[in-house]
Design a protein around this motif. Structure first.
Motif, short mmCIF file in Angstrom:
data_model
loop_
_atom_site.label_atom_id
_atom_site.label_comp_id
_atom_site.label_asym_id
_atom_site.label_seq_id
_atom_site.Cartn_x
_atom_site.Cartn_y
_atom_site.Cartn_z
N GLY A 1 0.18 -5.22 0.57
CA GLY A 1 -0.54 -6.42 0.97
C GLY A 1 0.36 -7.57 1.39
N VAL B 1 -3.96 -4.51 -3.82
CA VAL B 1 -3.29 -4.04 -2.59
C VAL B 1 -1.81 -4.38 -2.60
CG1 VAL B 1 -5.39 -4.07 -1.21
CG2 VAL B 1 -3.96 -6.14 -1.33
N TRP C 1 -8.26 -10.93 -1.06
CA TRP C 1 -7.60 -9.83 -1.74
C TRP C 1 -6.97 -10.16 -3.09
CZ3 TRP C 1 -8.92 -5.33 0.02
CH2 TRP C 1 -9.28 -5.19 1.36
N MET D 1 -5.18 -1.67 6.06
CA MET D 1 -4.51 -1.50 4.77
C MET D 1 -5.00 -0.26 4.03
SD MET D 1 -3.74 -5.29 3.20
CE MET D 1 -5.43 -5.66 2.76
#
Length: 284
Positions: A137, A133, A40, A67
């Motif tokens: 995240g 994200v 990510w 997510m």
């Protein structure tokens, strides 16, 4: 309790445990962080996210559905202000892969992000875009690290620079004043919960530039200075802390059962009904 301190994903981590973690337990935790970062991070050239900047598809990371489904709720609740394709907007303001901090004109994120980004079987982008994200995240990663330490008996606290989750005994956490880091506006007591915070004085650069952008304009938010959210897990606490910078965030937090506090840029403080956070009298 023993504390293990280390740097990862560009931030400071502290893991407190009832006993010293073994080398194997530490390796397990760092492997989880490394895997998440390889998938990510938009700051490393070998990540899954980096491989998709011109569009295409990649194997679906195991955290994608949780997510991105949460992002769908965030986007709906905030009328599009929160968007996982905000990476291009951040890059335009200088918070790019090389962290140049050289800003150009603001760039809105694609409003139709759900027609561009797919996560059904594979992670796909229908055209050039940058996934970021950051709205949730780090919270997700805190949850994953805590899960990886499930075999560690006793109390455990996983703290990634303000995003933390607690298993076992309670801890008291000060809410840092966004305009004076030597002060706190209140204290939260966390037990078997997560607390996540976001503030415009963190990851800030240039003249009024910081990391909390409105995806509809690509411009940093100006109304709220800091948010704090308490939830059953760090993913939802982190996501709610982001949503609370925008209209609709408080309604989403209520739907998720999240307690919260936020401070405006002119010093006003709001809290959710029944929020257990102790605010100090006379907080400006």
């Amino acid at each position: 309790m023993p504390v293990w301190r280390f740097e990862a994903i560009g931030t400071r981590w502290e893991i407190e445990s009832a006993r010293e973690l073994t080398d194997e337990e530490r390796s397990t935790a760092t492997a989880v962080i490394d895997r998440f970062d390889r998938e990510w991070s938009r700051f490393r050239s070998d990540s899954v996210v980096a491989s998709l900047v011109e569009g295409g598809s990649a194997p679906l990371p195991p955290d994608a559905a949780d997510m991105l489904d949460a992002y769908r709720e965030l986007s709906d609740a905030t009328d599009g202000a929160v968007n996982p394709l905000i990476g291009g907007s951040l890059a335009a303001l200088g918070y790019d892969a090389s962290i140049s901090l050289v800003a150009s004109d603001p760039r809105p994120a694609p409003a139709d992000w759900r027609s561009i980004l797919g996560w059904d079987g594979r992670l796909t982008l229908a055209g050039p875009a940058i996934i970021d994200v950051g709205a949730l995240g780090k919270g997700r990663l805190v949850d994953l690290v805590l899960q990886a330490l499930a075999g560690v008996l006793g109390d455990v606290v996983v703290d990634a620079s303000g995003d933390l989750a607690v298993r076992g005994g309670s801890i008291r956490v000060g809410l840092e004043h966004p305009f004076d880091p030597t002060r706190a506006i209140g204290v939260a007591t966390i037990r078997d919960q997560a607390l996540c915070a976001s503030a415009i004085n963190r990851r800030a650069w240039g003249n009024g530039l910081h990391h909390v952008l409105d995806a509809r304009t690509g411009v940093p938010v100006r109304t709220w200075a800091a948010t704090w959210a308490i939830a059953a897990d760090a993913l939802h606490a982190d996501a709610a802390a982001t949503a609370l910078f925008f209209d609709g965030g408080a309604r989403l937090a209520e739907t998720w059962g999240v307690s919260w506090v936020r401070m405006s840029t002119d010093g006003r403080v709001q809290r959710s009904p029944g929020c257990p956070i102790e605010l100090f009298t006379g907080t400006p």
